[in-house]
Design a protein around this motif. Structure first.
Motif, mmCIF file in Angstrom:
data_model
loop_
_atom_site.group_PDB
_atom_site.id
_atom_site.type_symbol
_atom_site.label_atom_id
_atom_site.label_comp_id
_atom_site.label_asym_id
_atom_site.label_seq_id
_atom_site.Cartn_x
_atom_site.Cartn_y
_atom_site.Cartn_z
ATOM 1 N N THR A 463 0.846 -1.191 0.000
ATOM 2 C CA THR A 463 0.000 0.000 0.000
ATOM 3 C C THR A 463 0.879 1.237 0.000
ATOM 4 O O THR A 463 1.791 1.368 0.826
ATOM 5 C CB THR A 463 -0.940 0.020 1.210
ATOM 6 N N TYR A 465 0.776 5.354 0.268
ATOM 7 C CA TYR A 465 0.003 6.533 0.655
ATOM 8 C C TYR A 465 0.816 7.772 0.328
ATOM 9 O O TYR A 465 1.994 7.854 0.638
ATOM 10 C CB TYR A 465 -0.280 6.548 2.160
ATOM 11 N N ARG A 467 0.334 11.909 -1.901
ATOM 12 C CA ARG A 467 -0.581 12.866 -2.495
ATOM 13 C C ARG A 467 -1.558 12.106 -3.395
ATOM 14 O O ARG A 467 -1.167 11.294 -4.217
ATOM 15 C CB ARG A 467 0.194 13.904 -3.303
ATOM 16 N N GLY A 468 -2.831 12.330 -3.223
ATOM 17 C CA GLY A 468 -3.839 11.631 -4.004
ATOM 18 C C GLY A 468 -4.282 10.370 -3.297
ATOM 19 O O GLY A 468 -3.887 10.076 -2.163
ATOM 20 N N PRO A 469 -5.128 9.572 -3.949
ATOM 21 C CA PRO A 469 -5.682 8.377 -3.314
ATOM 22 C C PRO A 469 -4.626 7.309 -3.081
ATOM 23 O O PRO A 469 -3.643 7.199 -3.819
ATOM 24 C CB PRO A 469 -6.734 7.910 -4.326
ATOM 25 N N ALA A 470 -4.832 6.515 -2.030
ATOM 26 C CA ALA A 470 -3.926 5.407 -1.736
ATOM 27 C C ALA A 470 -4.075 4.330 -2.809
ATOM 28 O O ALA A 470 -5.137 4.131 -3.390
ATOM 29 C CB ALA A 470 -4.228 4.831 -0.356
ATOM 30 N N ARG A 471 -2.974 3.622 -3.055
ATOM 31 C CA ARG A 471 -2.969 2.526 -4.018
ATOM 32 C C ARG A 471 -2.506 1.257 -3.309
ATOM 33 O O ARG A 471 -1.468 1.258 -2.658
ATOM 34 C CB ARG A 471 -2.053 2.839 -5.191
ATOM 35 N N THR A 472 -3.296 0.187 -3.430
ATOM 36 C CA THR A 472 -2.954 -1.079 -2.801
ATOM 37 C C THR A 472 -2.954 -2.187 -3.843
ATOM 38 O O THR A 472 -3.917 -2.323 -4.610
ATOM 39 C CB THR A 472 -3.948 -1.439 -1.684
ATOM 40 N N ARG A 509 -7.508 1.503 -6.272
ATOM 41 C CA ARG A 509 -7.296 2.941 -6.091
ATOM 42 C C ARG A 509 -8.604 3.545 -5.583
ATOM 43 O O ARG A 509 -9.648 3.355 -6.213
ATOM 44 C CB ARG A 509 -6.903 3.610 -7.403
ATOM 45 N N SER A 510 -8.543 4.227 -4.471
ATOM 46 C CA SER A 510 -9.735 4.843 -3.862
ATOM 47 C C SER A 510 -10.850 3.825 -3.671
ATOM 48 O O SER A 510 -12.034 4.134 -3.851
ATOM 49 C CB SER A 510 -10.237 6.005 -4.735
ATOM 50 N N GLY A 511 -10.471 2.601 -3.328
ATOM 51 C CA GLY A 511 -11.470 1.563 -3.094
ATOM 52 C C GLY A 511 -12.027 0.924 -4.343
ATOM 53 O O GLY A 511 -12.905 0.056 -4.252
ATOM 54 N N ARG A 512 -11.550 1.336 -5.521
ATOM 55 C CA ARG A 512 -12.046 0.773 -6.770
ATOM 56 C C ARG A 512 -10.950 -0.050 -7.445
ATOM 57 O O ARG A 512 -9.775 0.295 -7.385
ATOM 58 C CB ARG A 512 -12.511 1.885 -7.711
#
Length: 575
Positions: A463, A465, A467-472, A509-512
Motif C-alpha cells: 500500500t 500513501y 498525495r492523491g488516493p492510496a494505491r494497494t 485505487r480509492s477503493g475501486r
C-alpha cells in the motif's frame, strides 16, 4: 523425488560466454511463441500476432493422430501452454547474445553491444533461446548474465535419441538500463559429455528490441531507472543505491538444485525418520532477504520440478513442469527501507534459505535490485516507521509405521512501513507478507511407495500513501504438488503427479479496482516404465497434460495441451 531410483536417474547437475553481435531488422509487428515447437501454430518473430495471443480459439488437427503403444526413439519437441510474448507495432532490432555448444562446465564469455537503429528507449525487449540436443543427457540448469545482471535462468529438457529442439522466450524489458551500454556476457549450462552421456546442448540466445511505439508510455512507467547487483565486501554482500531512490525491488532467482537432497527439498524429512533425504528440521523452506541484519523480506520458494524429476523422465519429455524452462525470480518490495538505503553508503544485503541444514549446499540465490528514482530531487530522505516480524512456525511430526509419515506445517509473517520525502510530498509504503506451507509425506520401507501432498501460500499486499488516493496491490499465490511414485515387484515404476501454479492479483485505487489478473497453470502426468534395463527395454508409457489459464484486465489466454507416449494429442486454445 524418492531416492528409490537414485541409481537409475541421478539428480540434475548445477548450472557458459565469443562476441555477441547485432543486426537490425525492421518489422511491423511481432509475436513470440513461448516454448514453441515445429508443429505448433505459433508465429515467428516476423509474423503478425498469433491467434493464441489474440484469444481466438483453435483446436487440434482434425486428422487422427497416430499414437504408438509405447515411447519410441523420438517424440514431440518440448512446448508449454504459456501465452506467447507479443511485441508492439514498431521497428525492431535483434542482437545475438550467445551461440554456443555446452559440453562441460566452461562458461561462455562474450560481449554485448546495444542495437543500432532502434534508439535507446525501447517499448519492449524480448529474450529468445533456441536449443537443440540429441542422444542421452540429463536435465541441466543454466543462467545468463549481462553486465553481471542475471536476466535469465533456465533448465533443459532431456533429449530423445533422434534429437529435440525447443524455444524459450521471456520479456526482459525491466533490464533496459543494463542494455543501454556495452556489457560483458556470461552464460553457462553446465553439462557432462562422455561415452554414456552424449548430448551436447546447442543454444542460440537473442534479444529483440522494439523501438518506442504505442506501448512506450505505459511500459516506461513500469521500467526501473537502474538495475543493480550486489557487491562483495568484507562483511558480505553490499548494496549502494542512488540517493534519490523512491522505489526499490529486489529479485532473487532462488533455485534448489545441484544434485543431492535440496533438489527435492519438499521431500526431506527429520533425521530420526528412515528416509534417504534428511535435513535438520524437515521440508519447510523460506527465502529471506535481510538489510543490515534486519529481516526485510520473506517468500515461499516455488517447488520447481526439473525434467528428470520425480524419478520419471517420461513425465516431462514434451510438457515441462511449471516454470522449469523460465525460472521466475522472487520479488521483494524493499521500498520501506529506501530512506535508510539512500544515505550514499553501502548496506549489507543478505539472502538466506530457512530450513537448510548448516553446511548443506544446493541453493543458488543470485540477486538483482531494481530502482526507480525521483527525477525532481537529487537526495530523497526518509526512514523506517514500523517493523513487525512475527514468529516463524515450523512443526514437523514423524509417525513411524508400515507406512511412514511426516506432517509439516509452517509459516511466517512480516509487516514493514517506511516513508520518503519525495519531490511530490511525503509518501508512505507498507508491505505485508505472509507465507505458509502444509505437507503430508508418506512412504513405505525401501521407499517402494513414496507420496506427497503439499501446498504453499504466499500472500502479499503493498500500500502506497501519498498525495492523491492510496494505491494497494494484493497478490495471493498458491503452489501445489500431489503425487505418488510406486515401484512394483515387476520393476515397473509408475509416477502420478499434479502440479499447480496459481496467483490472483488486484490493484485498488480509492477503493475501486484498477487492474486485476488471475493465473491457473496446472500440470498433470501419469507415466510408467521398467527400471534397471536398457532404454529399448523400458516399455514406457505415459500421459501428460497442461492447462494454462490467465485472465484479467489485460485480456485472457486459455490453452490446453495433452500428450500420449510423447505424441501431442490435444492443443486447444480459446477464452
Amino acid at each position: 523425488m524418492s531416492m528409490l531410483t537414485g541409481a537409475i536417474l541421478l539428480a540434475s547437475t548445477v548450472l557458459g560466454g565469443g562476441t555477441a553481435r547485432a543486426d537490425a531488422s525492421a518489422s511491423a509487428s511481432s509475436s513470440f511463441s513461448s516454448f514453441s515447437s515445429v508443429s505448433s501454430s505459433a508465429s515467428s518473430p516476423s509474423e503478425s500476432p498469433s491467434s493464441a495471443a489474440a484469444g481466438v480459439p483453435s483446436s487440434s488437427p482434425s486428422v487422427p493422430v497416430e499414437v504408438p503403444a509405447e515411447f519410441g526413439t523420438d517424440w514431440h519437441d518440448p512446448l508449454t501452454a504459456a501465452p506467447p510474448v507479443t511485441g508492439p507495432h514498431a521497428k525492431s532490432c535483434r542482437v545475438v547474445l550467445a551461440e554456443v555448444r555446452f559440453r562441460d562446465f566452461t562458461p561462455y564469455r562474450g560481449a554485448y553491444t546495444p542495437p543500432v537503429g532502434c534508439g535507446d528507449r525501447w517499448s519492449k525487449v524480448v529474450l529468445r533461446l533456441d536449443g537443440k540436443v540429441r542422444g542421452r543427457q540429463f536435465d541441466r540448469l543454466g543462467y545468463l548474465h549481462v553486465g553481471g545482471v542475471e536476466i535469465f535462468r533456465t533448465s533443459t529438457p532431456e533429449p530423445s535419441p533422434d534429437g529435440i529442439e525447443w524455444t524459450v522466450e521471456k520479456d526482459v524489458t525491466r533490464y533496459t538500463d543494463t542494455f543501454r551500454s556495452a556489457r560483458d556476457v556470461e552464460m553457462l549450462i553446465g553439462n557432462v559429455v562422455d561415452d554414456t552421456y552424449t548430448g551436447v546442448i546447442d543454444v542460440k540466445v537473442t534479444l529483440t528490441f522494439f523501438e518506442g511505439g504505442t506501448a512506450a508510455t505505459a511500459t516506461t512507467a513500469t521500467v526501473p531507472d537502474r538495475v543493480l547487483t550486489l557487491a562483495d565486501g568484507p562483511g558480505g554482500t553490499t548494496l549502494t543505491t542512488p540517493r534519490n531512490s523512491e522505489r526499490i525491488v529486489a529479485e532473487v532467482y532462488a533455485t534448489g538444485s545441484g544434485g543431492g537432497c535440496e533438489e527435492y527439498w519438499y521431500l526431506t524429512v527429520p533425521a530420526a525418520a528412515p528416509y534417504s533425504c534428511r535435513s535438520d528440521g524437515g521440508p519447510y523452506r523460506e527465502v529471506q532477504v535481510g538489510v543490515d541484519g534486519k529481516l526485510a523480506g520473506i517468500a515461499a520458494p516455488f517447488p520447481t520440478v526439473w525434467t528428470g524429476g520425480w524419478s520419471n523422465p517420461f513425465l516431462w519429455y514434451v510438457i515441462p513442469g511449471p516454470r522449469a524452462f523460465d525460472v521466475k525470480p522472487i520479488e521483494y518490495d524493499l521500498t520501506p527501507f529506501a530512506g535508510l538505503l539512500n544515505d550514499g553508503r553501502p548496506h549489507r544485503v543478505e539472502v538466506s534459505v530457512v530450513g537448510v541444514s548448516e553446511g548443506q549446499s544446493g541453493w543458488s540465490t543470485p540477486v538483482n535490485v531494481l530502482v526507480w528514482q525521483d527525477p525532481g530531487k537529487t537526495v530523497v530522505g526518509g526512514g523506517l516507521l514500523t517493523h513487525d516480524a512475527g514468529e516463524l512456525t515450523d512443526s514437523t511430526t514423524y509417525t513411524p509405521g508400515t507406512e511412514h509419515r511426516v506432517d509439516t506445517e509452517g509459516g511466517h509473517r512480516l509487516t514493514v512501513t517506511g516513508y520518503l520525502d519525495t519531490s511530490h510530498g511525503r509518501v508512505r509504503t507498507t508491505v505485508n507478507r505472509a507465507v505458509a506451507n502444509t505437507s503430508a509425506h508418506r512412504w513405505t520401507d525401501g521407499e517402494t511407495v513414496d507420496g506427497l501432498d503439499a501446498s504453499w501460500s504466499d500472500d502479499e499486499s503493498v500500500t502506497v500513501y501519498g498525495r492523491g488516493p492510496a494505491r494497494t496491490t494484493r497478490t495471493h499465490r498458491t503452489y501445489t504438488m500431489e503425487g505418488t511414485t510406486t515401484l512394483g515387484a515387476d520393476d515397473r515404476l509408475r509416477t502420478v503427479l499434479t502440479l499447480g501454479d496459481r496467483a490472483d492479483s488486484v490493484t485498488m485505487r480509492s477503493g475501486r479496482r484498477a487492474s486485476w489478473s488471475r493465473l491457473d497453470d496446472t500440470y498433470t502426468g501419469d507415466a510408467t516404465f521398467t527400471v534397471g534395463v536398457p532404454r529399448d527395454q523400458r516399455h514406457a508409457v505415459g500421459r501428460t497434460g497442461e492447462h494454462y489459464r490467465l485472465y484479467g484486465s489485460d485480456g485472457c489466454h486459455d490453452r490446453r495441451l495433452a500428450t500420449v507416449q510423447g505424441v501431442l494429442t490435444e492443443d486447444q486454445r480459446g477464452c
